[in-house]
Scaffold this motif. Sequence first.
Motif, PDB file in Angstrom:
ATOM      1  N   THR A   1      -7.334   2.363  -3.776  1.00 30.25           N
ATOM      2  CA  THR A   1      -5.910   2.417  -3.847  1.00 30.25           C
ATOM      3  C   THR A   1      -5.223   3.639  -2.789  1.00 30.25           C
ATOM      4  OG1 THR A   1      -5.692   3.541  -5.684  1.00 30.25           O
ATOM      5  CG2 THR A   1      -5.417   1.305  -5.728  1.00 30.25           C
ATOM      6  N   GLY A   2      -6.215   3.945  -1.904  1.00 26.48           N
ATOM      7  CA  GLY A   2      -5.568   5.115  -1.003  1.00 26.48           C
ATOM      8  C   GLY A   2      -6.510   6.416  -0.964  1.00 26.48           C
ATOM      9  N   ASN A   3      -7.559   6.570  -1.337  1.00 25.31           N
ATOM     10  CA  ASN A   3      -8.601   7.382  -1.257  1.00 25.31           C
ATOM     11  C   ASN A   3      -9.064   7.589   0.125  1.00 25.31           C
ATOM     12  OD1 ASN A   3      -8.883   8.910  -3.839  1.00 25.31           O
ATOM     13  ND2 ASN A   3      -9.868   7.078  -4.743  1.00 25.31           N
ATOM     14  N   LEU A   4      -9.568   6.594   0.960  1.00 22.83           N
ATOM     15  CA  LEU A   4     -10.123   6.814   2.326  1.00 22.83           C
ATOM     16  C   LEU A   4      -8.948   7.254   3.124  1.00 22.83           C
ATOM     17  CD1 LEU A   4     -12.440   6.484   4.176  1.00 22.83           C
ATOM     18  CD2 LEU A   4     -11.833   4.292   4.460  1.00 22.83           C
ATOM     19  N   ALA A   5      -7.782   6.648   3.084  1.00 21.37           N
ATOM     20  CA  ALA A   5      -6.923   7.150   3.950  1.00 21.37           C
ATOM     21  C   ALA A   5      -6.299   8.560   3.583  1.00 21.37           C
ATOM     22  CB  ALA A   5      -5.278   6.107   3.644  1.00 21.37           C
ATOM     23  N   LYS A   6      -6.407   8.886   2.419  1.00 18.24           N
ATOM     24  CA  LYS A   6      -5.830  10.331   2.190  1.00 18.24           C
ATOM     25  C   LYS A   6      -7.115  11.213   2.786  1.00 18.24           C
ATOM     26  CE  LYS A   6      -3.049   9.210  -1.330  1.00 18.24           C
ATOM     27  NZ  LYS A   6      -1.654   9.534  -0.416  1.00 18.24           N
ATOM     28  N   GLU A   7      -8.370  10.967   2.644  1.00 21.08           N
ATOM     29  CA  GLU A   7      -9.368  11.853   2.838  1.00 21.08           C
ATOM     30  C   GLU A   7      -9.831  11.800   4.716  1.00 21.08           C
ATOM     31  OE1 GLU A   7     -12.870  14.288   2.903  1.00 21.08           O
ATOM     32  OE2 GLU A   7     -11.157  13.925   1.356  1.00 21.08           O
ATOM     33  N   ALA A   8      -9.654  10.632   5.228  1.00 16.94           N
ATOM     34  CA  ALA A   8     -10.137  10.393   6.672  1.00 16.94           C
ATOM     35  C   ALA A   8      -9.375  11.666   7.353  1.00 16.94           C
ATOM     36  CB  ALA A   8      -9.832   9.142   7.113  1.00 16.94           C
ATOM     37  N   PRO A   9      -9.840  12.244   8.479  1.00 13.24           N
ATOM     38  CA  PRO A   9      -9.243  12.937   9.317  1.00 13.24           C
ATOM     39  C   PRO A   9      -8.442  12.207  10.358  1.00 13.24           C
ATOM     40  CG  PRO A   9     -11.359  12.543  10.080  1.00 13.24           C
ATOM     41  CD  PRO A   9     -11.281  11.849   8.693  1.00 13.24           C
ATOM     42  N   PRO A  10      -7.191  12.738  10.862  1.00 10.43           N
ATOM     43  CA  PRO A  10      -6.308  12.153  11.898  1.00 10.43           C
ATOM     44  C   PRO A  10      -7.047  11.441  12.841  1.00 10.43           C
ATOM     45  CG  PRO A  10      -5.653  14.342  11.422  1.00 10.43           C
ATOM     46  CD  PRO A  10      -7.096  14.175  10.752  1.00 10.43           C
ATOM     47  N   GLY A  11      -6.601  10.167  13.020  1.00 12.16           N
ATOM     48  CA  GLY A  11      -7.457   9.233  14.033  1.00 12.16           C
ATOM     49  C   GLY A  11      -8.319   8.330  13.454  1.00 12.16           C
ATOM     50  N   ALA A  12      -9.025   8.627  12.330  1.00  5.73           N
ATOM     51  CA  ALA A  12     -10.131   7.857  11.657  1.00  5.73           C
ATOM     52  C   ALA A  12      -9.305   6.854  10.713  1.00  5.73           C
ATOM     53  CB  ALA A  12     -10.942   8.685  11.134  1.00  5.73           C
ATOM     54  N   PHE A  13      -9.905   5.622  10.759  1.00  6.00           N
ATOM     55  CA  PHE A  13      -9.256   4.535   9.702  1.00  6.00           C
ATOM     56  C   PHE A  13      -7.847   4.490   9.870  1.00  6.00           C
ATOM     57  CE2 PHE A  13     -13.246   6.373   8.146  1.00  6.00           C
ATOM     58  CZ  PHE A  13     -14.091   5.190   8.224  1.00  6.00           C
ATOM     59  N   GLU A  14      -7.048   4.637  11.033  1.00  5.00           N
ATOM     60  CA  GLU A  14      -5.900   4.574  11.336  1.00  5.00           C
ATOM     61  C   GLU A  14      -5.073   3.369  10.811  1.00  5.00           C
ATOM     62  OE1 GLU A  14      -3.368   6.822  11.867  1.00  5.00           O
ATOM     63  OE2 GLU A  14      -4.974   8.252  11.728  1.00  5.00           O
ATOM     64  N   THR A  15      -5.857   2.160  11.151  1.00  9.40           N
ATOM     65  CA  THR A  15      -5.245   0.923  10.716  1.00  9.40           C
ATOM     66  C   THR A  15      -4.786   0.711   9.418  1.00  9.40           C
ATOM     67  OG1 THR A  15      -7.507   0.108  10.449  1.00  9.40           O
ATOM     68  CG2 THR A  15      -6.676  -0.292  12.780  1.00  9.40           C
ATOM     69  N   ILE A  16      -5.715   1.170   8.508  1.00  5.12           N
ATOM     70  CA  ILE A  16      -5.189   0.839   7.117  1.00  5.12           C
ATOM     71  C   ILE A  16      -4.012   2.166   6.654  1.00  5.12           C
ATOM     72  CG2 ILE A  16      -7.278   0.256   6.489  1.00  5.12           C
ATOM     73  CD1 ILE A  16      -7.943   2.819   4.843  1.00  5.12           C
ATOM     74  N   LYS A  17      -3.567   2.899   7.683  1.00  3.31           N
ATOM     75  CA  LYS A  17      -2.508   3.725   7.130  1.00  3.31           C
ATOM     76  C   LYS A  17      -1.208   3.287   7.767  1.00  3.31           C
ATOM     77  CE  LYS A  17      -5.620   7.947   7.884  1.00  3.31           C
ATOM     78  NZ  LYS A  17      -5.851   9.072   8.541  1.00  3.31           N
ATOM     79  N   HIS A  18      -1.208   2.219   8.497  1.00  3.35           N
ATOM     80  CA  HIS A  18       0.012   1.703   9.288  1.00  3.35           C
ATOM     81  C   HIS A  18      -0.040   0.281   9.056  1.00  3.35           C
ATOM     82  CE1 HIS A  18       0.535   5.659  11.161  1.00  3.35           C
ATOM     83  NE2 HIS A  18      -0.840   5.606  11.475  1.00  3.35           N
ATOM     84  N   LEU A  19       1.214  -0.424   9.267  1.00  3.88           N
ATOM     85  CA  LEU A  19       1.390  -1.684   9.158  1.00  3.88           C
ATOM     86  C   LEU A  19       0.859  -2.353  10.235  1.00  3.88           C
ATOM     87  CD1 LEU A  19       5.342  -1.904   8.756  1.00  3.88           C
ATOM     88  CD2 LEU A  19       3.802  -2.529   6.994  1.00  3.88           C
ATOM     89  N   PRO A  20       0.297  -3.617  10.192  1.00  2.00           N
ATOM     90  CA  PRO A  20       0.653  -4.605   9.115  1.00  2.00           C
ATOM     91  C   PRO A  20       0.021  -4.491   7.666  1.00  2.00           C
ATOM     92  CG  PRO A  20      -0.766  -5.714  10.303  1.00  2.00           C
ATOM     93  CD  PRO A  20      -0.861  -4.303  11.149  1.00  2.00           C
ATOM     94  N   TYR A  21      -0.985  -3.460   7.531  1.00  5.24           N
ATOM     95  CA  TYR A  21      -1.587  -3.173   6.300  1.00  5.24           C
ATOM     96  C   TYR A  21      -0.507  -2.860   5.267  1.00  5.24           C
ATOM     97  CZ  TYR A  21      -6.405  -3.756   7.649  1.00  5.24           C
ATOM     98  OH  TYR A  21      -7.467  -4.174   7.994  1.00  5.24           O
ATOM     99  N   GLY A  22      -0.277  -3.456   4.200  1.00  2.69           N
ATOM    100  CA  GLY A  22       0.780  -3.290   3.412  1.00  2.69           C
ATOM    101  C   GLY A  22       2.033  -3.887   3.452  1.00  2.69           C
ATOM    102  N   VAL A  23       2.056  -4.874   4.547  1.00  7.21           N
ATOM    103  CA  VAL A  23       3.181  -5.518   4.969  1.00  7.21           C
ATOM    104  C   VAL A  23       3.960  -6.243   3.833  1.00  7.21           C
ATOM    105  CG1 VAL A  23       2.143  -7.687   5.769  1.00  7.21           C
ATOM    106  CG2 VAL A  23       4.399  -7.029   6.544  1.00  7.21           C
ATOM    107  N   THR A  24       3.103  -6.860   2.876  1.00  7.12           N
ATOM    108  CA  THR A  24       3.888  -7.747   1.634  1.00  7.12           C
ATOM    109  C   THR A  24       4.282  -6.454   0.763  1.00  7.12           C
ATOM    110  OG1 THR A  24       2.404  -9.515   1.828  1.00  7.12           O
ATOM    111  CG2 THR A  24       3.414  -9.216  -0.050  1.00  7.12           C
ATOM    112  N   PHE A  25       3.732  -5.458   0.340  1.00  4.50           N
ATOM    113  CA  PHE A  25       4.214  -4.535  -0.440  1.00  4.50           C
ATOM    114  C   PHE A  25       5.330  -3.569   0.157  1.00  4.50           C
ATOM    115  CE2 PHE A  25       3.685  -0.254  -2.451  1.00  4.50           C
ATOM    116  CZ  PHE A  25       3.517  -0.493  -3.778  1.00  4.50           C
ATOM    117  N   GLY A  26       5.602  -3.794   1.529  1.00  2.00           N
ATOM    118  CA  GLY A  26       6.598  -3.065   1.672  1.00  2.00           C
ATOM    119  C   GLY A  26       6.487  -1.739   2.552  1.00  2.00           C
ATOM    120  N   ARG A  27       5.106  -1.150   2.644  1.00  2.00           N
ATOM    121  CA  ARG A  27       4.666  -0.242   3.233  1.00  2.00           C
ATOM    122  C   ARG A  27       3.363  -0.178   3.234  1.00  2.00           C
ATOM    123  NH1 ARG A  27       3.497   3.835  -0.428  1.00  2.00           N
ATOM    124  NH2 ARG A  27       4.441   3.634  -2.510  1.00  2.00           N
TER     125      ARG A  27
END
Length: 400
Positions: free
Chosen positions: A43-69
Amino acid sequence: MASSAAFFLLAVAALHVCCCRGQGRDGGAVAAIYSLGDSITDTGNLAKEAPPGAFETIKHLPYGVTFGRPTGRCSDGLLMIDFLAHDMGLPFLNPYLAKNTSFDHGVNFAVAGATAMDPADQSNRTFSLKLQLRWFKDFMKSTFDTDEGNSKNFFPLITVSQPQCTLCFQRSGILILYVKFVRAEIRKRLQSSLVLVGEIGGNDYNYALFGNKSVSEVEKLIPAVVQTIIDATKEVLDMGASRVIVPGNFPIGCFPSYLTAMASPEQSAYDSAGCLKDLNLFAAKHNAQLQRAVAGLRSSYPDAAIAYADYFNSFLSLLKGAPALGFDENSTHTACCGAGGRYNYDERRMCGVEGTAACADPSAYVSWDGIHMTQAAYKEMSRLIYHGRYLQPQILSFPE
């Protein structure tokens, strides 16, 4: 020096701790959920641990589009773990690596991309089950055990002739029983909690299969992967967990990523559902070994409620009933978000990068990005497993 009577009482109490694990069959309310796993649960561990530039896709839309963010979840919205928590009357689990957040009702230690086994190449920073288990122990100790006294030590308690506990050794022909001291506060918390050990192990196979190893070669990993999962589950049970769920693997031959990467010109390679037979047979072999091992745990821990979550057959049930459940029957093997092709999946252009697009209605799709599922599919999977016949045995009760 303690009297012999006092020592005997201590020994009996400690023996009870070792051999009478888990008191969760009374149907008491679950106060917290603790989860280990990979991207199916993160539910967010990789996004919080990954350095800037890594795994950027899951940190931004369209990931989370149905949730709203975007939340760091590998989906358009919520995951099975979210629906499970909601149905049990608990808040969504916050990721362990989140700062300034509440862990009163549980913690999510799962990390996208995590493996069951430690990587052979230690330079490859993978969040293995071993690391997550260490996080779990550190959290429980820091939160529920503030006494640094005896909690680090093993100490002899009683001599036995027919030991029932594996923590024994022989000295001068006498078997000595050793028990790791676990604080009562930790055991009490875990006895009112639910622990999920997985889904995990899928990435061990994914990395090997996408690394051009044959299915027969990767099959050789199954015993070690299963044993790693079982060993971790034993540690959780030894800490006092009374309700534990161990999920199996999905029928990976039905996923757009594998259908694209391992497409065959032979129609005989596919089953009636349009899935690759060999890959599903491989996943079924993993699940069969895991189920047998989980059954063995029930024998070793008779006072704990230990269930196997059948992700394999619940997913096939979802596919079979897709039209009736509101999914587009022509898109059950097609990713909602991707870059074209028969299954709308291209490993060189993953969902979220330039040149990809998301479908207008994710709820009509089973697959979100070719690897992970949509919120709608995860919701249905949660219903099939936790409220249906795919949790074996059914160890959960839900509030009205």
